[in-house]
Design an enzyme around this catalytic site. Structure first.
Site, PDB file in Angstrom:
ATOM      1  N   ASP A  50       1.929   0.452   6.862  1.00  0.00           N
ATOM      2  CA  ASP A  50       1.907  -0.383   5.670  1.00  0.00           C
ATOM      3  C   ASP A  50       1.831  -1.859   6.072  1.00  0.00           C
ATOM      4  O   ASP A  50       1.864  -2.188   7.269  1.00  0.00           O
ATOM      5  CB  ASP A  50       3.175  -0.098   4.848  1.00  0.00           C
ATOM      6  CG  ASP A  50       2.877  -0.010   3.360  1.00  0.00           C
ATOM      7  OD1 ASP A  50       2.008  -0.751   2.900  1.00  0.00           O
ATOM      8  OD2 ASP A  50       3.546   0.790   2.670  1.00  0.00           O
TER       9      ASP A  50
ATOM     10  N   ASP B  85      -1.327   0.753  -5.054  1.00  0.00           N
ATOM     11  CA  ASP B  85      -0.712   2.075  -5.154  1.00  0.00           C
ATOM     12  C   ASP B  85      -1.125   2.775  -6.441  1.00  0.00           C
ATOM     13  O   ASP B  85      -1.088   2.170  -7.524  1.00  0.00           O
ATOM     14  CB  ASP B  85       0.811   1.951  -5.161  1.00  0.00           C
ATOM     15  CG  ASP B  85       1.355   1.527  -3.814  1.00  0.00           C
ATOM     16  OD1 ASP B  85       0.561   1.132  -2.943  1.00  0.00           O
ATOM     17  OD2 ASP B  85       2.586   1.591  -3.644  1.00  0.00           O
TER      18      ASP B  85
HETATM   19  C1  GLA Z   1       3.584   0.704  -0.224  1.00  0.00           C
HETATM   20  C2  GLA Z   1       2.504   1.738   0.015  1.00  0.00           C
HETATM   21  C3  GLA Z   1       2.917   3.046  -0.618  1.00  0.00           C
HETATM   22  C4  GLA Z   1       4.249   3.490  -0.046  1.00  0.00           C
HETATM   23  C5  GLA Z   1       5.292   2.398  -0.240  1.00  0.00           C
HETATM   24  C6  GLA Z   1       6.569   2.676   0.495  1.00  0.00           C
HETATM   25  O1  GLA Z   1       3.709   0.433  -1.578  1.00  0.00           O
HETATM   26  O2  GLA Z   1       1.262   1.302  -0.500  1.00  0.00           O
HETATM   27  O3  GLA Z   1       1.924   4.030  -0.386  1.00  0.00           O
HETATM   28  O4  GLA Z   1       4.084   3.780   1.321  1.00  0.00           O
HETATM   29  O5  GLA Z   1       4.823   1.153   0.245  1.00  0.00           O
HETATM   30  O6  GLA Z   1       7.498   1.671   0.279  1.00  0.00           O
END
Ligand code: GLA
Length: 655
Positions: free
Chosen positions: A205, A292
Site C-alpha cells: 500500500d 478502494d
Molecule cells: C488501503 C487499500 C485497501 C486496504 C486498506 C487497508 O485503503 O487501498 O485495499 O488494503 O488500505 O488499510
C-alpha cells in the site's frame, strides 16, 4: 480506505480522518534521433515487458479486507481457506489467501524485526528469540495446496494508522515501533516475509507516502513521524511520480534476492495515483487502478472504468487491478444476484484479479455458484492473457470483447450500466466475425446457445451483464488484428508528453466525503495511452475520412512491441495521422521493425493525407516494433493510427 480523492483535493489537517512537410519531418525525425526520446523510440529488438514475479494469469483467491477490515484473525482466514478447498474453488484456481492490514503488533526496537499480533494470530506465538513467526500459518496454507499473501506499506506507516484509528488492531508502542511499513527496512522485511515466513504474495500500500503530513492533526495526535507527501491525493502535478515508482522498484531487487526463482507476486496499491496505470506493468504483477471499491453499484462502475480502457497495458505477468471483489456486501449481497453476476463477469472479462473478500464461512451457496462458474473463471484465466476490449461504449451500455487462446474463440459481455432496461444490438462485427456467416453464442450463465447472422438484439435488465462465448467465421481467417491480442503487446513508449487525467472514469458520489467535496473530478492519469480500436482519446480511428474498425490508436513518438507468437509471416497496416488529432500541422512517420531491424517505413504523412499501406515481412521475427516518430516540439502529440493493423499467416494475403 476512505476518501482517496476529494480529501486529497482539499487536504484538511483538522479533519484528518477523511482527513514545410519534408523539411519539417527531416527536422522532426532528426531531432527525435538526437534527443533523449530517440533512445526510447529506437527498437529494442527484444521483449521489454517486465518478467518480474510470477502471475501468468490474474491472481485468484481471497483477501481479508472487504470482509473484516482490520478485524482479521487466524480463524477467519483459515476458515476462508478451508471453504476454498472444500467447495472446490481452490481447484478452480482460487489459491491465493491474502491477509490485509491489521496483522502487525509492532516493529521491535533493537533489531527492527516485525512482531505479529498473536492475540489474533495465535499460531504466530512461536516464542524464542524471534518472538513471533507466520511460518506455522503459511505452512498450514501451503499444506492445503494454497498460497499465502501478506500486506505492508511502501512508506513508514500503513493505511489503518490513518483511517482506522478506532481499530483494536493498530500497531502499538513508540513512534518507531509503530513504523511497520517498508521504508528503511525493505531488505529486512522482504526477507522476513518471503524467506523466513514463506509468503508468496505481497500487497504494498502507499498511505505512508500520502497521509502522514507534516503539521497534520493525525501526525500530532498519534505521534507519528511526519512525511512530506510523495503522493498528493488529487494533485497529479504535485505528486512525485518518479519517486513513487522508484520506491516500488527498490522492492523488486529485494524480492528477486529473496526469491531467486522469481516465484513471487507483487501487488502495487497506489490507488491509480502517481500515473501507476502507465508504469505499473513494468514494476509489479498487478497495480490498483483506482480508489478502494465500496459495496455500491457506482463504486463498482468507477473501479471497472479505471481498468477497462487499459487493455494494452495488461498481459501475462501484469494485470490492471480494479480492486478486490465486493461480492457479499451491499449492492452485491445475496439479494442482488444480477449485480453479483455483473461484478464478477466484468472482472473476469478485463482480466482483473479475482480476489473474493467476504466471510466465506458464512456466505450463501449462491455466491459459490457464481464464483464457481468454471467457464467465466476460464475467461479470466485464459492463457492468452488478452484483456477484453470495450468495443461499444456509452454511459448506458457497453460491449466488451475478449479474444481467447489462439484467437479463434471470443467471449463477449453485454453490460447494462444503468437502472432501466437497455436495448443492446450485438453485431458480428463487434466480435470481428464475418457478417454473412452464422455466429453461435453460448451464454455462460444460463448455458443456453443461440445462433444469429449479422446482428442480434437483446434487452438487458437493469445492471445486467450477459456473457457469451462466441464462435463463427472470423473476419480475418488467416490472421489476427493487433487489437484482438492486447496481451501480446507491450506499450514500451506511449508518446504522452506528460501524464494527463483520464476523464472517462465514472464519477461517483464519493462515498467518503459525499457531496462535501466540490464534485467528482478525473483523478487517474493515463489519458492518451495507446488503445485498441480507438484513438488514445477514445475517438473512432479515421485517416483522411477512412474509418478503421480495427487498429491501434497511438500518439506520435510512441513505440509498441508485439510478440509474433503465432509465427505470422506478414504485418500489414494502413497508417496515417488520425483525423481527430489536435495538432494538424506536424507530419509523422511510421516504422516497423523486426527483432531490431527496420522492415518497413512510411513516407512523412501529414494530416489529411490518405492512409499509406505498410507491409512488413515478419517471417522468423519474434518481436515486432511499431514506431511513430513526429516532431518533438509540436504543441500536442499527433494522434497516429495503425489502421487495420494485422498479422497474417504464411501463404495468406492481407484482407
Ligand atoms: C488501503 C487499500 C485497501 C486496504 C486498506 C487497508 O485503503 O487501498 O485495499 O488494503 O488500505 O488499510
Amino acid at each position: 480506505m476512505k476518501d482517496r480523492s476529494t480529501k486529497a483535493a482539499q487536504p484538511k489537517p483538522s479533519t484528518l480522518l477523511y482527513a514545410s512537410l519534408a523539411a519539417a519531418l527531416t527536422l522532426a525525425v532528426g531531432g527525435v534521433h538526437a534527443g533523449a526520446t530517440a533512445d526510447a523510440l529506437a527498437p529494442a529488438g527484444r521483449w521489454e515487458g517486465s518478467t518480474n514475479g510470477s502471475a501468468a494469469t490474474p491472481p485468484m483467491g481471497w483477501n481479508s479486507w472487504n470482509a473484516f477490515r482490520t478485524e482479521v484473525d487466524e480463524a477467519k482466514v483459515l476458515g476462508a481457506a478451508q471453504v476454498m478447498v472444500d467447495s472446490g474453488l481452490a481447484k478452480l484456481g482460487y489459491t491465493q489467501v491474502n491477509i490485509d492490514d491489521g496483522w502487525w503488533l509492532k516493529r521491535r526496537t533493537g533489531d527492527g524485526r516485525l512482531q505479529i499480533r498473536t492475540n489474533i494470530f495465535p499460531s504466530a506465538a512461536t516464542g524464542g528469540p524471534d518472538g513471533t513467526s507466520f511460518k506455522p500459518f503459511t505452512d498450514k496454507l501451503h499444506a492445503m495446496g494454497l498460497k499465502a499473501g501478506i500486506y505492508t506499506d511502501i512508506g513508514r506507516n500503513a493505511c489503518s494508522q490513518a483511517y482506522d484509528l478506532h481499530s483494536p488492531n493498530l500497531p502499538q508502542g513508540s513512534t518507531a515501533e509503530r513504523e511497520v511499513g517498508l521504508e528503511g527496512h525493505v531488505t529486512q522485511d522482504i526477507n522476513l516475509y518471503f524467506k523466513e515466513w514463506g509468503f508468496d504474495y505481497i500487497k504494498i500500500d502507499a498511505c505512508g507516502l500520502a497521509d502522514f503530513l507534516p503539521g497534520s492533526d493525525l501526525v500530532k495526535q498519534q505521534n507519528y513521524r511526519a512525511a512530506a507527501p510523495l503522493i498528493e491525493r488529487g494533485s497529479l502535478n504535485r505528486t512525485d511520480i518518479g519517486a513513487v515508482r522508484a520506491r516500488y522498484e527498490a522492492v523488486i531487487a529485494a524480492l528477486k534476492a529473496a526469491r531467486p526463482n522469481n516465484d513471487y507476486v507483487l501487488s502495487i496499491c497506489a490507488w491509480g495515483m502517481a500515473n501507476v496505470r502507465s508504469w505499473g506493468k513494468d514494476v509489479g504483477n498487478l497495480w490498483r487502478t483506482s480508489a478502494d471499491i465500496t459495496a455500491s453499484w457506482t463504486s463498482m462502475l468507477h473501479n471497472f472504468d479505471s481498468a477497462a480502457k487499459r487493455a494494452l497495458y495488461a498481459g501475462p505477468g501484469h494485470w490492471n487491478d480494479p480492486d478486490i471483489l465486493h461480492i457479499g456486501h451491499g449492492a452485491f449481497d445475496a439479494a442482488n444476484p444480477v449485480e453479483v453476476r455483473s461484478h464478477f463477469s466484468l472482472w473476469a472479462m478485463i482480466n482483473a484479479p479475482l480476489l473474493v473478500s467476504y466471510d466465506l464461512r458464512n456466505g450463501p451457496a449462491s455466491f459459490l455458484d457464481v464464483l464457481g462458474n468454471a467457464e467465466v473463471v476460464g475467461l479470466n484465466q485464459d492463457k492468452g492473457g488478452h484483456q477484453g476490449v470495450v468495443t461499444y461504449d456509452s454511459d448506458d451500455a457497453q460491449i466488451i470483447v475478449k479474444t481467447l487462446g489462439d484467437g479463434q474463440r471470443k467471449a463477449v459481455a453485454l453490460f447494462n450500466r444503468g437502472a432501466t432496461p437497455a436495448p443492446v444490438t450485438l453485431l458480428a462485427s463487434h466480435l470481428k466475425l464475418a457478417n454473412g456467416a452464422p455466429v453461435t453464442l453460448r451464454d455462460l450463465w444460463s448455458k443456453q446457445s443461440t445462433t444469429f447472422t449479422g446482428e442480434k438484439e437483446f434487452t438487458l435488465a437493469p445492471h445486467e451483464t450477459l456473457v457469451f462465448e462466441a464462435s463463427g467465421k472470423r473476419q480475418l481467417e488467416n490472421g489476427v488484428y493487433l487489437s484482438e491480442i492486447p496481451g501480446s503487446i507491450n506499450v514500451a513508449v506511449d508518446g504522452t508528453r506528460q501524464p494527463q487525467l483520464d476523464p472517462t472514469v465514472h464519477r461517483m458520489i464519493d462515498p467518503w466525503s459525499n457531496t462535501r467535496s466540490g464534485g467528482s473530478r478525473p483523478q487517474y492519469a493515463g489519458w492518451g495511452g495507446a488503445q485498441a480500436d480507438t484513438t488514445p482519446y477514445g475517438q473512432t480511428l479515421q485517416v483522411a475520412g477512412q474509418v478503421f474498425d480495427s487498429g491501434l490508436g497511438v500518439l506520435s513518438n510512441s513505440r509498441l512491441q508485439v510478440r509474433n507468437d503465432g509465427g505470422h509471416a506478414l504485418l500489414t497496416a494502413a497508417v496515417g495521422v488520425d483525423d481527430s488529432t489536435d495538432d494538424t500541422r506536424q507530419p509523422v512517420r511510421f516504422y516497423v521493425y523486426g527483432d531490431g531491424k527496420l522492415l518497413a517505413q512510411s513516407a512523412p504523412l501529414a494530416f489529411g493525407t490518405k492512409a499509406q499501406r505498410l507491409n512488413a515481412d515478419i517471417r522468423g521475427v519474434k518481436i515486432i516494433e511499431l514506431v511513430v516518430r513526429g516532431a518533438k516540439a509540436s504543441a500536442a502529440p499527433v494522434v497516429a493510427t495503425w489502421g487495420d493493423a494485422q498479422l497474417v499467416r504464411a501463404g495468406a494475403g492481407a484482407r
